[in-house]
Write an enzyme that holds these catalytic residues in place. Structure first.
Site, PDB file in Angstrom:
ATOM      1  N   GLY A  78       0.823  -1.208   0.000  1.00  0.00           N
ATOM      2  CA  GLY A  78       0.000   0.000   0.000  1.00  0.00           C
ATOM      3  C   GLY A  78       0.857   1.258   0.000  1.00  0.00           C
ATOM      4  O   GLY A  78       2.085   1.194   0.116  1.00  0.00           O
ATOM      5  N   ASP A  79       0.211   2.402  -0.222  1.00  0.00           N
ATOM      6  CA  ASP A  79       0.877   3.706  -0.212  1.00  0.00           C
ATOM      7  C   ASP A  79       1.988   3.826  -1.258  1.00  0.00           C
ATOM      8  O   ASP A  79       2.977   4.520  -1.053  1.00  0.00           O
ATOM      9  CB  ASP A  79       1.448   4.027   1.184  1.00  0.00           C
ATOM     10  CG  ASP A  79       0.363   4.006   2.244  1.00  0.00           C
ATOM     11  OD1 ASP A  79      -0.778   4.370   1.928  1.00  0.00           O
ATOM     12  OD2 ASP A  79       0.672   3.610   3.388  1.00  0.00           O
TER      13      ASP A  79
ATOM     14  N   GLY B 272       1.622   5.211  -4.063  1.00  0.00           N
ATOM     15  CA  GLY B 272       1.418   6.419  -4.886  1.00  0.00           C
ATOM     16  C   GLY B 272       0.325   6.170  -5.923  1.00  0.00           C
ATOM     17  O   GLY B 272       0.317   6.784  -6.994  1.00  0.00           O
ATOM     18  N   LYS B 273      -0.608   5.278  -5.576  1.00  0.00           N
ATOM     19  CA  LYS B 273      -1.703   4.957  -6.510  1.00  0.00           C
ATOM     20  C   LYS B 273      -2.531   6.197  -6.819  1.00  0.00           C
ATOM     21  O   LYS B 273      -2.932   6.417  -7.964  1.00  0.00           O
ATOM     22  CB  LYS B 273      -2.615   3.859  -5.911  1.00  0.00           C
ATOM     23  CG  LYS B 273      -1.899   2.537  -5.687  1.00  0.00           C
ATOM     24  CD  LYS B 273      -2.800   1.527  -5.007  1.00  0.00           C
ATOM     25  CE  LYS B 273      -3.176   1.893  -3.592  1.00  0.00           C
ATOM     26  NZ  LYS B 273      -2.075   1.912  -2.632  1.00  0.00           N
TER      27      LYS B 273
ATOM     28  N   GLN C 242      -5.037  -0.284  -1.114  1.00  0.00           N
ATOM     29  CA  GLN C 242      -4.079  -1.171  -0.459  1.00  0.00           C
ATOM     30  C   GLN C 242      -3.062  -1.696  -1.485  1.00  0.00           C
ATOM     31  O   GLN C 242      -2.787  -1.009  -2.452  1.00  0.00           O
ATOM     32  CB  GLN C 242      -4.787  -2.324   0.280  1.00  0.00           C
ATOM     33  CG  GLN C 242      -5.565  -1.875   1.525  1.00  0.00           C
ATOM     34  CD  GLN C 242      -6.922  -1.274   1.216  1.00  0.00           C
ATOM     35  OE1 GLN C 242      -7.718  -1.854   0.492  1.00  0.00           O
ATOM     36  NE2 GLN C 242      -7.206  -0.103   1.758  1.00  0.00           N
TER      37      GLN C 242
ATOM     38  N   GLY D 210      -5.870   5.699   1.904  1.00  0.00           N
ATOM     39  CA  GLY D 210      -5.597   7.132   1.950  1.00  0.00           C
ATOM     40  C   GLY D 210      -4.813   7.459   0.701  1.00  0.00           C
ATOM     41  O   GLY D 210      -3.657   7.068   0.576  1.00  0.00           O
ATOM     42  N   HIS D 211      -5.466   8.091  -0.268  1.00  0.00           N
ATOM     43  CA  HIS D 211      -4.817   8.393  -1.544  1.00  0.00           C
ATOM     44  C   HIS D 211      -4.596   9.896  -1.653  1.00  0.00           C
ATOM     45  O   HIS D 211      -5.543  10.674  -1.578  1.00  0.00           O
ATOM     46  CB  HIS D 211      -5.675   7.877  -2.714  1.00  0.00           C
ATOM     47  CG  HIS D 211      -5.836   6.383  -2.705  1.00  0.00           C
ATOM     48  ND1 HIS D 211      -6.564   5.696  -3.633  1.00  0.00           N
ATOM     49  CD2 HIS D 211      -5.331   5.441  -1.860  1.00  0.00           C
ATOM     50  CE1 HIS D 211      -6.495   4.399  -3.365  1.00  0.00           C
ATOM     51  NE2 HIS D 211      -5.768   4.222  -2.292  1.00  0.00           N
TER      52      HIS D 211
ATOM     53  N   THR E 225      -6.127  -0.267  10.616  1.00  0.00           N
ATOM     54  CA  THR E 225      -6.391   1.174  10.639  1.00  0.00           C
ATOM     55  C   THR E 225      -7.518   1.511  11.626  1.00  0.00           C
ATOM     56  O   THR E 225      -7.857   2.683  11.785  1.00  0.00           O
ATOM     57  CB  THR E 225      -6.801   1.674   9.240  1.00  0.00           C
ATOM     58  OG1 THR E 225      -7.979   0.961   8.843  1.00  0.00           O
ATOM     59  CG2 THR E 225      -5.702   1.426   8.223  1.00  0.00           C
TER      60      THR E 225
ATOM     61  N   VAL F 141       8.423  11.383 -10.437  1.00  0.00           N
ATOM     62  CA  VAL F 141       9.607  11.960  -9.788  1.00  0.00           C
ATOM     63  C   VAL F 141       9.238  13.108  -8.842  1.00  0.00           C
ATOM     64  O   VAL F 141      10.068  13.949  -8.526  1.00  0.00           O
ATOM     65  CB  VAL F 141      10.638  12.439 -10.846  1.00  0.00           C
ATOM     66  CG1 VAL F 141      11.252  11.256 -11.570  1.00  0.00           C
ATOM     67  CG2 VAL F 141       9.990  13.408 -11.839  1.00  0.00           C
TER      68      VAL F 141
ATOM     69  N   LEU G 266      10.810   8.026  -7.175  1.00  0.00           N
ATOM     70  CA  LEU G 266      12.219   7.817  -7.510  1.00  0.00           C
ATOM     71  C   LEU G 266      13.064   8.964  -6.944  1.00  0.00           C
ATOM     72  O   LEU G 266      14.197   8.766  -6.516  1.00  0.00           O
ATOM     73  CB  LEU G 266      12.357   7.729  -9.038  1.00  0.00           C
ATOM     74  CG  LEU G 266      13.698   7.212  -9.555  1.00  0.00           C
ATOM     75  CD1 LEU G 266      13.935   5.774  -9.124  1.00  0.00           C
ATOM     76  CD2 LEU G 266      13.772   7.300 -11.082  1.00  0.00           C
TER      77      LEU G 266
HETATM   78  P1  GDP Z   1      -1.509   5.619  -2.204  1.00  0.00           P
HETATM   79  O1  GDP Z   1      -2.223   5.133  -0.988  1.00  0.00           O
HETATM   80  O2  GDP Z   1      -0.896   4.498  -2.988  1.00  0.00           O
HETATM   81  O3  GDP Z   1      -2.352   6.504  -3.064  1.00  0.00           O
HETATM   82  O4  GDP Z   1      -0.289   6.494  -1.672  1.00  0.00           O
HETATM   83  P2  GDP Z   1      -0.354   7.633  -0.522  1.00  0.00           P
HETATM   84  O5  GDP Z   1      -1.040   8.818  -1.078  1.00  0.00           O
HETATM   85  O6  GDP Z   1      -0.836   7.064   0.758  1.00  0.00           O
HETATM   86  O7  GDP Z   1       1.187   7.890  -0.304  1.00  0.00           O
HETATM   87  C1  GDP Z   1       2.001   8.271  -1.353  1.00  0.00           C
HETATM   88  C2  GDP Z   1       2.633   9.635  -1.035  1.00  0.00           C
HETATM   89  O8  GDP Z   1       3.666   9.856  -1.948  1.00  0.00           O
HETATM   90  C3  GDP Z   1       1.696  10.811  -1.177  1.00  0.00           C
HETATM   91  O9  GDP Z   1       2.016  11.767  -0.214  1.00  0.00           O
HETATM   92  C4  GDP Z   1       1.997  11.341  -2.583  1.00  0.00           C
HETATM   93  O10 GDP Z   1       1.730  12.731  -2.713  1.00  0.00           O
HETATM   94  C5  GDP Z   1       3.460  11.062  -2.665  1.00  0.00           C
HETATM   95  N1  GDP Z   1       4.001  10.798  -3.991  1.00  0.00           N
HETATM   96  C6  GDP Z   1       3.441  10.111  -5.028  1.00  0.00           C
HETATM   97  N2  GDP Z   1       4.311  10.017  -6.047  1.00  0.00           N
HETATM   98  C7  GDP Z   1       5.431  10.654  -5.645  1.00  0.00           C
HETATM   99  C8  GDP Z   1       6.714  10.873  -6.240  1.00  0.00           C
HETATM  100  O11 GDP Z   1       7.002  10.447  -7.346  1.00  0.00           O
HETATM  101  N3  GDP Z   1       7.626  11.573  -5.497  1.00  0.00           N
HETATM  102  C9  GDP Z   1       7.365  12.042  -4.264  1.00  0.00           C
HETATM  103  N4  GDP Z   1       8.311  12.702  -3.618  1.00  0.00           N
HETATM  104  N5  GDP Z   1       6.182  11.846  -3.666  1.00  0.00           N
HETATM  105  C10 GDP Z   1       5.240  11.156  -4.345  1.00  0.00           C
HETATM  106  P1  IMO Z   2      -3.797   2.649   0.576  1.00  0.00           P
HETATM  107  O1  IMO Z   2      -4.956   2.446  -0.354  1.00  0.00           O
HETATM  108  C1  IMO Z   2      -1.186   0.959   3.622  1.00  0.00           C
HETATM  109  C2  IMO Z   2      -2.931  -2.004   6.329  1.00  0.00           C
HETATM  110  C3  IMO Z   2      -3.033  -1.642   7.795  1.00  0.00           C
HETATM  111  C4  IMO Z   2      -2.820  -3.014   8.413  1.00  0.00           C
HETATM  112  C5  IMO Z   2      -3.579  -3.923   7.453  1.00  0.00           C
HETATM  113  C6  IMO Z   2      -4.996  -4.256   7.893  1.00  0.00           C
HETATM  114  O2  IMO Z   2      -3.657   4.025   1.076  1.00  0.00           O
HETATM  115  O3  IMO Z   2      -2.551   2.074  -0.023  1.00  0.00           O
HETATM  116  P2  IMO Z   2      -7.250  -2.842   7.866  1.00  0.00           P
HETATM  117  O4  IMO Z   2      -7.626  -1.579   8.573  1.00  0.00           O
HETATM  118  O5  IMO Z   2      -7.355  -2.780   6.396  1.00  0.00           O
HETATM  119  O6  IMO Z   2      -7.954  -4.047   8.441  1.00  0.00           O
HETATM  120  O7  IMO Z   2      -5.709  -3.053   8.228  1.00  0.00           O
HETATM  121  O8  IMO Z   2      -3.630  -3.237   6.212  1.00  0.00           O
HETATM  122  N1  IMO Z   2      -3.561  -1.056   5.388  1.00  0.00           N
HETATM  123  C7  IMO Z   2      -2.878  -0.206   4.605  1.00  0.00           C
HETATM  124  N2  IMO Z   2      -1.569   0.053   4.545  1.00  0.00           N
HETATM  125  N3  IMO Z   2      -2.033   1.570   2.769  1.00  0.00           N
HETATM  126  C8  IMO Z   2      -3.350   1.299   2.803  1.00  0.00           C
HETATM  127  O9  IMO Z   2      -4.209   1.779   1.876  1.00  0.00           O
HETATM  128  C9  IMO Z   2      -3.837   0.408   3.777  1.00  0.00           C
HETATM  129  N4  IMO Z   2      -5.071  -0.063   4.104  1.00  0.00           N
HETATM  130  C10 IMO Z   2      -4.876  -0.964   5.070  1.00  0.00           C
HETATM  131  O10 IMO Z   2      -2.042  -0.735   8.167  1.00  0.00           O
HETATM  132  O11 IMO Z   2      -1.473  -3.375   8.345  1.00  0.00           O
HETATM  133 MG    MG Z   3      -2.241   5.490   1.069  1.00  0.00          MG
END
Ligand code: GDP
Ligand code: IMO
Ligand code: MG
Length: 427
Positions: free
Chosen positions: A12-13, A15-16, A223, A40-41, A128, A413, A331
């Site tokens: 997860g996280d 940068g989707k 995720q 959290g996107h 979460t 980037v 990157l």
């Molecule tokens: P998601 O859950 O996959 O949508 O990712 P999150 O939004 O939770 O976390 C990704 C974080 O990386 C966010 O704060 C974005 O603004 C940031 N982000 C995405 N792409 C890039 C990148 O290429 N460079 C940097 N520095 N930040 C990025």
């Molecule tokens: P995005 O879409 C990162 C993780 C939680 C925990 C596990 C189970 O932003 O990438 P849950 O509340 O789903 O039962 O928790 O999954 N988790 C994530 N980690 N990014 C997420 O979403 C997540 N959604 C759940 O931290 O380890």
């Molecule tokens: Mg996220």
């Protein structure tokens, strides 16, 4: 016809949100099909930063139909908070559709999430605490309540009474905890139902119609592959299917309708929550990447655990998702590091293994086998073409592509829309 699924390849996280936002510019529809407000996107548009938990990231454009499909679990309180948050910032939400089949997150789900994590103690999953697991449990147990039920108040009241009596007994007897008042929950949820009515639709019909009419439909995974309940690091996973197949199930779309599956790959690895993480860096390199990358959870604010890139994980993701391309993000966060490591295999009890282990116990015991590549010194934030990147960065990208057996379709980037290098026609 063009239906594109975007999934996370790690924990997860990745940068989707950023990648979806980039792709959404040319899409007609963006669909969330699994998970809930555990996601959290983050999307950055110029000076503005948006954090979305439930509503598809395409909403920021104003002209895309945005769909919350059947496979999502919807907390109505969070939904309306998010609608308010967007409207206050001048973003129109009238093009949102919500599946009548989506299950509701009820107040007892969040409480159950907290109580069960508490009871697990040191063995907790690090959820979460949004009630995601308990809501999917009720769906599988066939006692969940759905968005459509809210539109039939009498039916909803009867079902809620039956379910709530059972939950209250469970809270009192198994957890010595307080339960919920039926009338209060009923009134609150019926009010949500009235507010939700204009958005509710048969979203499988809406989505399939769009695909059949040749519109561009984007499926926004939440995720990541390693958090998939079947293909991830069970039991340290979420309760839905973040893998590409989850888009078909969650949206009510047949696999034959999907054209592309893109995997979002963070240029290193992060994980928030507990569970095995072979390439975790518990040293200053890890904390340095966390600080420069501001790696704190979008949903819970927790510091994210950081590690080197793991190609064993990425190969698992390529296989179970059938990836047709990868988008490498963040990157730029690696700027200035003297060297970079990529796990190419694991060592388990003296033996080299190349495939991702199918048990959490085994995963806990593996040692990564690393390959080391040189880093780069310059800042790459302003690169707009592959040729603008230092040769070391290009070599790193090439190696990722080679190790995953998947071609690169995009490199990110920086956080903003403009900090993006598209490498091919994405639809
Ligand atoms: P998601 O859950 O996959 O949508 O990712 P999150 O939004 O939770 O976390 C990704 C974080 O990386 C966010 O704060 C974005 O603004 C940031 N982000 C995405 N792409 C890039 C990148 O290429 N460079 C940097 N520095 N930040 C990025
Ligand atoms: P995005 O879409 C990162 C993780 C939680 C925990 C596990 C189970 O932003 O990438 P849950 O509340 O789903 O039962 O928790 O999954 N988790 C994530 N980690 N990014 C997420 O979403 C997540 N959604 C759940 O931290 O380890
Ligand atoms: Mg996220």
């Amino acid at each position: 016809m063009s239906a594109v699924v975007v999934v996370g390849t790690q924990w997860g996280d990745e940068g989707k949100g950023k990648v979806i936002d980039f792709l959404a510019r040319e899409a007609d529809m963006v669909v969330r099909h699994q998970g809930g407000n555990n996601a959290g996107h983050t999307v950055v548009v110029g000076e503005e930063e948006y954090k979305l938990h439930l509503i598809p990231s395409g909403i920021l454009y104003g002209d895309k139909l945005c769909v919350i499909a059947a496979g999502v679990v919807v907390d109505p309180r969070v939904l309306f908070e998010e609608i308010d948050y967007l409207e206050r910032r001048g973003i129109k939400t009238d093009r949102l559709r919500i599946s009548s089949q989506a299950h509701l997150i009820m107040p007892y789900h969040a409480r159950m999430d907290a109580l069960s994590e508490d009871r697990l103690g040191v063995h907790k999953l690090g959820t979460t605490l949004r009630g995601i697991g308990p809501a999917y449990m009720d769906k599988a147990a066939r006692v969940g309540l759905r968005v459509g039920d809210l539109l039939q108040p009498e039916f909803f009241a009867v079902r809620l009474k039956r379910v709530l009596d059972e939950k209250n007994r469970l809270f009192a007897r198994a957890y010595d905890a307080e339960g919920f008042d039926f009338d209060e929950v009923l009134q609150t949820y019926l009010a949500y139902g009235e507010q939700m009515r204009p958005y509710v639709a048969n979203t499988s019909v809406v989505i399939n119609q769009a695909i059949d009419e040749g519109e561009r439909v984007l499926f926004e995974g939440a995720q990541g592959t390693m958090l998939d309940i079947d293909h991830g690091t069970f039991p340290f996973v979420t309760s839905s299917h973040p893998v590409a197949g989850g888009a078909c199930i969650g949206a009510g779309v047949g696999p034959t309708k999907i054209d592309q599956v893109y995997g979002v790959v963070k240029a290193y690895t992060s994980r928030v929550g507990d569970g095995p993480f072979p390439t975790e860096l518990l040293n200053s390199v890890g904390s340095d990447i966390r600080d420069r990358g501001h790696e704190y959870g979008t949903t819970t604010g927790r510091p994210r655990r950081i590690g080197w890139l793991d190609s064993v994980v990425l190969r698992q993701a390529a296989r179970v998702n059938g990836l047709t391309g990868i988008a490498v993000t963040r990157l730029d966060v690696l700027d200035g590091l003297a060297e970079l490591k990529i796990a190419v295999a694991y060592r388990y009890r003296g033996e080299i293994i190349h495939e991702f282990p199918d048990s959490a116990e085994m995963l806990d015991l593996v040692e990564p086998e690393y390959e080391t590549l040189p880093g780069w010194t310059q800042s790459i934030n302003q690169a707009r073409r592959l040729e603008d990147l230092p040769k070391e960065a290009r070599a790193y990208l090439d190696r990722i592509s080679e190790l995953t057996g998947t071609s690169l379709v995009l490199v990110s980037v920086g956080r903003e829309r403009t900090n993006t290098i598209p490498l091919k026609e994405l639809y």
